[in-house]
Every structure is written in C-alpha cells, then in structure tokens.
Design an enzyme around this catalytic site. Structure first.
Site, PDB file in Angstrom:
ATOM      1  N   HIS A 105      65.786  -2.586 104.735  1.00 45.05           N
ATOM      2  CA  HIS A 105      64.680  -1.900 105.407  1.00 45.05           C
ATOM      3  C   HIS A 105      63.805  -2.855 106.220  1.00 45.05           C
ATOM      4  O   HIS A 105      62.987  -2.410 107.019  1.00 45.05           O
ATOM      5  CB  HIS A 105      63.835  -1.092 104.401  1.00 45.05           C
ATOM      6  CG  HIS A 105      62.919  -1.912 103.543  1.00 45.05           C
ATOM      7  ND1 HIS A 105      63.192  -2.211 102.223  1.00 45.05           N
ATOM      8  CD2 HIS A 105      61.721  -2.456 103.797  1.00 45.05           C
ATOM      9  CE1 HIS A 105      62.202  -2.911 101.717  1.00 45.05           C
ATOM     10  NE2 HIS A 105      61.295  -3.079 102.654  1.00 45.05           N
ATOM     11  N   ASP A 135      69.803  -1.465  99.595  1.00 44.93           N
ATOM     12  CA  ASP A 135      68.725  -2.024 100.409  1.00 44.93           C
ATOM     13  C   ASP A 135      68.847  -3.539 100.556  1.00 44.93           C
ATOM     14  O   ASP A 135      67.851  -4.252 100.542  1.00 44.93           O
ATOM     15  CB  ASP A 135      67.354  -1.659  99.844  1.00 44.93           C
ATOM     16  CG  ASP A 135      66.235  -1.905 100.858  1.00 44.93           C
ATOM     17  OD1 ASP A 135      66.533  -1.928 102.063  1.00 44.93           O
ATOM     18  OD2 ASP A 135      65.073  -2.106 100.434  1.00 44.93           O
ATOM     19  N   SER A 209      58.895  -8.077 101.050  1.00 45.10           N
ATOM     20  CA  SER A 209      60.236  -7.490 100.963  1.00 45.10           C
ATOM     21  C   SER A 209      61.314  -8.479 101.320  1.00 45.10           C
ATOM     22  O   SER A 209      61.253  -9.139 102.356  1.00 45.10           O
ATOM     23  CB  SER A 209      60.370  -6.321 101.943  1.00 45.10           C
ATOM     24  OG  SER A 209      59.862  -5.160 101.390  1.00 45.10           O
TER      25      SER A 209
END
Length: 353
Positions: A105, A135, A209
């Site tokens: 993402h 992911d 992230s």
C-alpha cells in the site's frame, strides 16, 4: 519450629520467585548499540503519483477505521495542471545489491519512488514485485556499490513480552526508532485472509508502513503494517507481518514478481454451531462449481485437516499453487462425502475464496 528456622524456610521459597520477577522486568540500559547496528538498513520511501490514480488502501481495523501506514498524501498542481500526489513510507534493505522490502500500500500504483538512505542519499527505485493479499512489496535501487542489509529473524521464537525495536520514517521526518514489546501474537484484524499479525506496543505512526521491527540481536522479526488509532497517531497498538511469513513471500516475489494464489470460486461463512465452514455462494464456472459443490455445503476438512473458520479455509486454498488437487471432506444436509477439487488461479483483488 523455631521462628528463625521458619524465616529461613520462607526465604528459600520466596527468593527464587523474586529473582525470576526481577529478571523478567530487566530491560536494556540503552538501545543505542542496537540502533547503531540496524540504522544503515532502514530507509525512507517517498512516492509520487500523477492525475490522482487510486492507490491501495492501507490496512485498517473495521472498528477504528484508522490506518497506519503511509504518510497522508499531499496534493498540488504542476505547471501543466496535472494533479500530483505525494506520500511517504518506510522500508529496509535485504540484499547488498539494493532490494528493499516495504508495504504494497506504500508503493502500489506509484509513478515515481525515491528511497532515502541512512547517510542521506536519495536514490530512485523501481517496483519488482507486489502481493496485495499480504500487503508486501519489494523495490530495488542501484547505488553502484554494495549496501548493508538486514538479517531475517525467526518470528516463531518471539514471545509475548519480548523487547522489540521498530524503525521507520514517521510523518516523513526521517529515520526514527521506538522501543516496546510484543503485546500479542496471531492477531486477526479483518484486513485479509492472511491476517496473523504480531501486535506491538512500540509507538508506530503514519509513515512507518513497511519499516522493520527488530529483536534484541538486530534481526528483523516483523514488517510494520497497521495500527489502531481513533486519532490517526500512535496509541500503542500496532501490527507487524511476522518475519517467517514475510520472508517466504519476499523470496517468491524476488523469483517471480508476484504470488500465484489458489482459488475455489466460493463465498464462505463461519458457522454459529458445529464444525466446518458453510459455502454461501458457488461460482458455477469456478473450480468448486465444476466439481459439483453447492451453496449450503459445509467444508469440514482439507486434506484431512479440520477447517473451523472461514479465514482458515481461505488461507489454506490461497496457499496452494494453482493446478493442485485438494481433497475435501464435505457435509451436505447431514450426508458426508469426499471429493477432489483442482484448485484454480485466484483472480486479482477478490475478497472471497
């Protein structure tokens, strides 16, 4: 029994317990040596998009609707009127040649990716593999020389209460580190069929992230992926993909660029009572439909291993290479039967199995 003897006996019973508690509460006097060891492998990842192309959404908890990960996007207009969208995340180097692990993402649909190294150099990167279901993504940079790289750890050995060090690029401020412990294992947060996260209490914020979490030896035991946060910032509940899962996916992405997933062509639902998983829908043109499965059938086992929830069924099938024959134990209206299904290839962006 004399009072002095009773006191000696009591002390001999209590002392080992006190010693164990003191050891359990021991913490490093400083994380500085560990930070110096791992800092060179942690990178910032800056992403640019043009014309507002949709990016994959970061993982969220349905109850909180709060992601981590990518630093919130900023938008501006370039000289030709094209909309430019920018965001930031994190990653870590895993080979001397410049392969970097991050989140899908963070880099999904990126027009341009720039990696910032620990020494301040900024290098353009290219995507070489992505897997939306876990992911995970890998990107590559070329600096013309060997780079320091991270060593994978064994997430299966990590216990609740173990210390961890999280690295990343929160709010695009640059490489930062926070410390905490593993709060829980095997967390499912409703993000996808491969939910099986490590829960961490180290502060993790937007921009973290794709960054690594390290054990006290400096080995990567998780890839930071999501948080729970009503405010959008850290409240001490973060989630990391365990290294043992991430390492397998990354190895396959390096080799093939994508992960072929198994697929049955069914919708599934947990049962409120009794074993197995109920089929609520069957694609007549899919593998299950061609094998004769029907809505209302109950899957009891796959290859003689019991299946007790929908996520377990989806994980089991999605982990199988397409073209594999799987043995299913079924219940149809109280009648038990067995059949073999040849697993198909999972179409992109499906939410059912």
């Amino acid at each position: 029994m004399p009072a002095r003897r009773r006191a000696i006996i009591a002390a001999s019973v209590v002392a080992p317990f006190v010693l164990r508690v003191r050891r359990a509460r021991a913490m490093p006097s400083s994380f500085a040596p560990l930070v110096r060891m791992v800092a060179p492998v942690v990178v910032g990842v800056s992403v640019t998009q043009y014309s507002g192309a949709p990016r994959p959404s970061p993982p969220v908890l349905p109850s909180a609707r709060a992601p981590i990960p990518g630093q919130p996007r900023t938008r501006q207009q370039d000289y030709a009127g094209t909309e430019v969208s920018k965001a930031a995340g994190s990653g870590f180097i895993i080979t001397a040649s410049g392969i970097i692990v991050t989140n899908n993402h963070v880099v999904g649909n990126a027009a341009e990716i720039v990696v910032t190294l620990d020494d301040g150099r900024r290098v353009k990167a290219e995507v070489i593999g992505t897997d939306q279901l876990t992911d995970l993504a890998i990107i590559r940079i070329d600096t013309g020389r060997d780079l320091p790289f991270a060593i994978w750890g064994d997430s299966a050995r990590m216990q609740v209460g173990d210390w961890i060090l999280a690295g990343g690029n929160p709010f695009d401020l640059g490489t930062s580190f926070t410390a905490g412990i593993i709060s829980a294992r095997g967390r499912e947060i409703g993000d996808g069929p491969f939910d099986h996260f490590l829960q961490l209490d180290a502060p993790i914020n937007p921009g973290n992230s794709g960054g690594p979490s390290f054990d006290m030896r400096g080995h990567v035991i998780g890839v930071n992926t999501a948080i729970v946060s009503p405010s959008g910032g850290s409240v001490g509940i973060g989630f990391a993909i365990p290294s043992n899962m991430a390492r397998r996916i990354v190895t396959a992405l390096i080799a093939h660029g994508s992960i072929p997933r198994g697929w049955l062509g069914v919708s599934v639902q947990d049962r409120t009572s009794g074993p197995g998983v109920r089929l609520t829908g069957v694609d007549s043109s899919g593998p299950a439909g061609r094998a004769g499965l029907q809505p209302g059938d109950i899957v009891l086992a796959i290859n003689h291993l019991p299946v007790n929830d929908a996520s377990a069924l989806i994980r089991a099938i999605a982990s199988v290479p397409p073209g594999t024959d799987e043995h299913l134990r079924m219940d149809r209206g109280g009648r038990m039967f067995d059949l073999s299904v040849r697993v198909g290839r999972r179409p992109a962006e499906l939410g059912s199995d």
